[in-house]
Write a protein that holds these residues in place. Sequence first.
Motif, PDB file in Angstrom:
ATOM      1  N   GLN A 364       0.669  -1.295  -0.087  1.00  0.00           N
ATOM      2  CA  GLN A 364      -0.006   0.198   0.077  1.00  0.00           C
ATOM      3  C   GLN A 364       0.866   1.162   0.015  1.00  0.00           C
ATOM      4  N   MET A 365       2.133   0.979   0.474  1.00  0.00           N
ATOM      5  CA  MET A 365       3.078   2.429   0.634  1.00  0.00           C
ATOM      6  C   MET A 365       4.252   2.320  -0.482  1.00  0.00           C
ATOM      7  N   ARG A 366       4.465   1.098  -0.937  1.00  0.00           N
ATOM      8  CA  ARG A 366       5.656   0.792  -1.746  1.00  0.00           C
ATOM      9  C   ARG A 366       5.347  -0.200  -2.779  1.00  0.00           C
ATOM     10  N   THR A 367       6.092  -0.218  -3.939  1.00  0.00           N
ATOM     11  CA  THR A 367       6.007  -0.935  -5.049  1.00  0.00           C
ATOM     12  C   THR A 367       6.545  -2.461  -4.817  1.00  0.00           C
ATOM     13  N   LEU A 368       6.115  -3.340  -5.613  1.00  0.00           N
ATOM     14  CA  LEU A 368       6.655  -4.773  -5.538  1.00  0.00           C
ATOM     15  C   LEU A 368       8.334  -4.783  -5.926  1.00  0.00           C
ATOM     16  N   ALA A 369       8.800  -3.955  -6.748  1.00  0.00           N
ATOM     17  CA  ALA A 369      10.128  -3.632  -7.146  1.00  0.00           C
ATOM     18  C   ALA A 369      10.836  -3.186  -5.909  1.00  0.00           C
ATOM     19  N   ASP A 370      10.338  -2.276  -5.336  1.00  0.00           N
ATOM     20  CA  ASP A 370      11.070  -1.762  -4.031  1.00  0.00           C
ATOM     21  C   ASP A 370      11.309  -2.660  -2.715  1.00  0.00           C
ATOM     22  N   ILE A 371      10.180  -3.534  -2.504  1.00  0.00           N
ATOM     23  CA  ILE A 371       9.958  -4.547  -1.607  1.00  0.00           C
ATOM     24  C   ILE A 371      10.924  -5.771  -1.808  1.00  0.00           C
ATOM     25  N   SER A 372      11.023  -5.844  -3.224  1.00  0.00           N
ATOM     26  CA  SER A 372      12.040  -7.090  -3.690  1.00  0.00           C
ATOM     27  C   SER A 372      13.486  -6.892  -3.548  1.00  0.00           C
ATOM     28  N   LEU A 378      12.860 -11.960   5.262  1.00  0.00           N
ATOM     29  CA  LEU A 378      12.950 -12.470   6.672  1.00  0.00           C
ATOM     30  C   LEU A 378      11.584 -12.854   7.409  1.00  0.00           C
ATOM     31  N   LEU A 379      10.616 -12.234   6.665  1.00  0.00           N
ATOM     32  CA  LEU A 379       9.143 -12.473   7.033  1.00  0.00           C
ATOM     33  C   LEU A 379       8.748 -14.179   7.457  1.00  0.00           C
ATOM     34  N   ILE A 380       9.721 -14.783   6.543  1.00  0.00           N
ATOM     35  CA  ILE A 380       9.588 -16.166   6.312  1.00  0.00           C
ATOM     36  C   ILE A 380       9.767 -17.063   7.845  1.00  0.00           C
ATOM     37  N   TYR A 381      10.588 -16.046   8.681  1.00  0.00           N
ATOM     38  CA  TYR A 381      10.604 -16.554  10.113  1.00  0.00           C
ATOM     39  C   TYR A 381       9.355 -16.815  10.810  1.00  0.00           C
ATOM     40  N   PHE A 382       8.255 -16.339  10.342  1.00  0.00           N
ATOM     41  CA  PHE A 382       7.054 -16.452  10.878  1.00  0.00           C
ATOM     42  C   PHE A 382       6.596 -17.872  11.003  1.00  0.00           C
ATOM     43  N   GLY A 383       7.181 -18.690   9.914  1.00  0.00           N
ATOM     44  CA  GLY A 383       7.123 -20.310   9.892  1.00  0.00           C
ATOM     45  C   GLY A 383       7.538 -20.677  11.049  1.00  0.00           C
ATOM     46  N   ASN A 384       8.721 -20.203  11.512  1.00  0.00           N
ATOM     47  CA  ASN A 384       9.527 -20.835  12.664  1.00  0.00           C
ATOM     48  C   ASN A 384       8.830 -20.452  13.900  1.00  0.00           C
ATOM     49  N   MET A 385       7.949 -19.683  14.094  1.00  0.00           N
ATOM     50  CA  MET A 385       7.221 -19.213  15.534  1.00  0.00           C
ATOM     51  C   MET A 385       6.192 -20.352  15.878  1.00  0.00           C
ATOM     52  N   MET A 386       5.710 -21.399  14.930  1.00  0.00           N
ATOM     53  CA  MET A 386       4.843 -22.407  15.092  1.00  0.00           C
ATOM     54  C   MET A 386       5.788 -23.600  15.661  1.00  0.00           C
ATOM     55  N   LEU A 437       6.610 -21.425   0.998  1.00  0.00           N
ATOM     56  CA  LEU A 437       7.218 -20.175   1.283  1.00  0.00           C
ATOM     57  C   LEU A 437       8.439 -19.758   0.580  1.00  0.00           C
ATOM     58  N   SER A 438       9.306 -20.604   0.493  1.00  0.00           N
ATOM     59  CA  SER A 438      10.576 -20.238  -0.166  1.00  0.00           C
ATOM     60  C   SER A 438      10.455 -20.043  -1.801  1.00  0.00           C
ATOM     61  N   ILE A 439       9.556 -20.932  -2.352  1.00  0.00           N
ATOM     62  CA  ILE A 439       9.442 -20.767  -3.801  1.00  0.00           C
ATOM     63  C   ILE A 439       8.673 -19.316  -4.064  1.00  0.00           C
ATOM     64  N   ALA A 440       7.683 -18.948  -3.019  1.00  0.00           N
ATOM     65  CA  ALA A 440       7.009 -17.697  -3.416  1.00  0.00           C
ATOM     66  C   ALA A 440       7.852 -16.547  -3.104  1.00  0.00           C
ATOM     67  N   PHE A 441       8.992 -16.709  -2.043  1.00  0.00           N
ATOM     68  CA  PHE A 441       9.795 -15.596  -1.694  1.00  0.00           C
ATOM     69  C   PHE A 441      10.867 -15.452  -2.873  1.00  0.00           C
ATOM     70  N   ILE A 442      11.468 -16.503  -3.471  1.00  0.00           N
ATOM     71  CA  ILE A 442      12.187 -16.697  -4.558  1.00  0.00           C
ATOM     72  C   ILE A 442      11.686 -15.969  -5.615  1.00  0.00           C
ATOM     73  N   PHE A 445      11.588 -11.960  -4.434  1.00  0.00           N
ATOM     74  CA  PHE A 445      12.824 -11.394  -4.013  1.00  0.00           C
ATOM     75  C   PHE A 445      14.033 -11.898  -4.767  1.00  0.00           C
ATOM     76  N   SER A 446      13.804 -12.825  -6.007  1.00  0.00           N
ATOM     77  CA  SER A 446      14.701 -13.204  -6.588  1.00  0.00           C
ATOM     78  C   SER A 446      15.618 -14.317  -6.057  1.00  0.00           C
ATOM     79  N   TRP A 447      16.650 -14.894  -6.851  1.00  0.00           N
ATOM     80  CA  TRP A 447      17.376 -16.185  -6.505  1.00  0.00           C
ATOM     81  C   TRP A 447      18.611 -15.529  -5.155  1.00  0.00           C
ATOM     82  N   ARG A 448      18.779 -14.272  -5.211  1.00  0.00           N
ATOM     83  CA  ARG A 448      19.691 -13.795  -4.336  1.00  0.00           C
ATOM     84  C   ARG A 448      19.479 -14.301  -2.718  1.00  0.00           C
TER      85      ARG A 448
END
Length: 546
Positions: A364-372, A378-386, A437-442, A445-448
């Motif tokens: 809502q505040m930034r573009t997907l290009a900026d976010i990438s 690191l939001l993938i760590y939400f998966g570790n909280m369970m 989650l990894s497939i979606a995040f790659i 955010f690309s392979w980096r």
Amino acid sequence: MHEFRTLALLSKFKRLFIKAGIDYDAMETILRMKLTMDGRRTPTIFNAQKKKEGNQFLKSLWIYGLYGLMVIPFLLFGDGHYIFQMSIVFGIIMFILTTTMVSDFSSVLLDVRDKTILQTKPMSSKTLGTAKTIHILIYMFFIAGAFIAIPLVVGLFAKGIMFTLVFLVALMLTMLFIVVVTSLVYFAVLRFFDGEKLKDIINYVQILLSVGVIVGYQIVIRAFDFVDINLTYTFSWWHVFLPPIWFGSAFEILLNQDFSNVLILLSALALLVPIVSMYVYVRLMPSFERNMDKLMSESKNKRKKSNWWVDLWAKLCCRSRDEKAFFRFGALMMQQEREFKLKVYPALGFSLVFPFIFIFTELQMRTLADISTGKMFLLIYFGNMMIPSIIHTMQFSINHKGSWLFKAAPIQQPGAAYSGTLKAFLVKLYLPIFVLLSIAFIAIFSWRIVPDLFAVLLGAILHTLLTYKWLNSGAFPFTQSFEFAQAEGSAKMFLLTFSAGIFVIGHLIASAITGGVYAYIAVLLIAIFIGWRKVFPMKGDVPVWG
């Protein structure tokens, strides 16, 4: 026999129950019996300790009081923007109550164990169904009371007595709405399916309900706009499907005297939908109870599923024959234990949904290009909280009375019991979520981020090991009763859930240094290798716990 204040209060409405065609005396007898048994239960988690008296569920309510503190800022926020304040508050309340209903009380609603006794008595299915519903509502009342007690006091002093009274009435309607609507959803499922298939579908419905509530909570927030730091509310047709806004509208009418047509419509829904739903439920209750007989039947033509995939992972991950055996045992329990899936799968759903909720908010505040280009992966760590809640749940089973087999079996390496089961959890439950989650995040955010994802995976393995070490109860996995399992270790669970943040901080520090992520990976690998062998030595016949 023990007299209960809740039943004394319920007796004030005896005439209403009788007019509805319910045998009140029979219903009260069932409720007294159930409440008495609830108070006498001593969870098997206390078997090795000094026996604790009283209802352990009631003694665990303090954790809901702690969660209730989160709604206080919304009560104090703004200057009379009740539709915003109370929509958010009731969004949180409905989230807590619905997930509690789904995870802890659906098994009560769908319990068929007493049908063989009660159906032989001159008692209508409507009376039996009402007794179950009231039983659940009593405990929902305690949970809601613990959750809202402190906010209610704050609201009384900050907003006045009228606000408090409206709050209490809305809360009662909310509890009724949640229990009845959940029951109607189950009725729809019971109507069209039977046997084992039905039990599986009910599990998935419960999971979808839990995940749907948190998604709906996010939709409620997006119903409001901030313009120059001022709150504005613009009605859209889809708001009629958001119950939290119904209740927020009622506050706006009664306290701000805003009688616009839209608010009257939404407030009417807050009052009428719970009442109409209850009426529909009462009418359908006999059919609901009859259809529940399907839960006692087995599906025909059940085919045995191949376990070659589990066997392959057991060979790859396990070091000994005992560990492989417990790997297969753990994987089978996680696949077939419905009570376990009911308590665990919603957490898996949350770990899938939460990262994308934050990304959509940021969009809502930034573009997907900026976010990438940033570190939101690191939001993938939400998966570790369970991880902590699942490892805690791995202690319990609906078939816990069969635990004597572990003592009778010639297990040479007791440490292999939890070692194999933890590895089964990582492979069976954590890895699929992580891969999705990894497939979606790659893709975003690309392979980096591949080295970072590998660090997250290693962090999850170490987090699993540390969680087990702290929660370790000295028993074999799946050998304790589910009865009021939430009463044990609430403070530990609260701390362990957010301990995933330690790995996030370590990851951020490592990523701030050139090549730091690779050094972080090396540290995690060493820690896992040493830690696993220290916690689970595979030599001799000496238990690793105690």
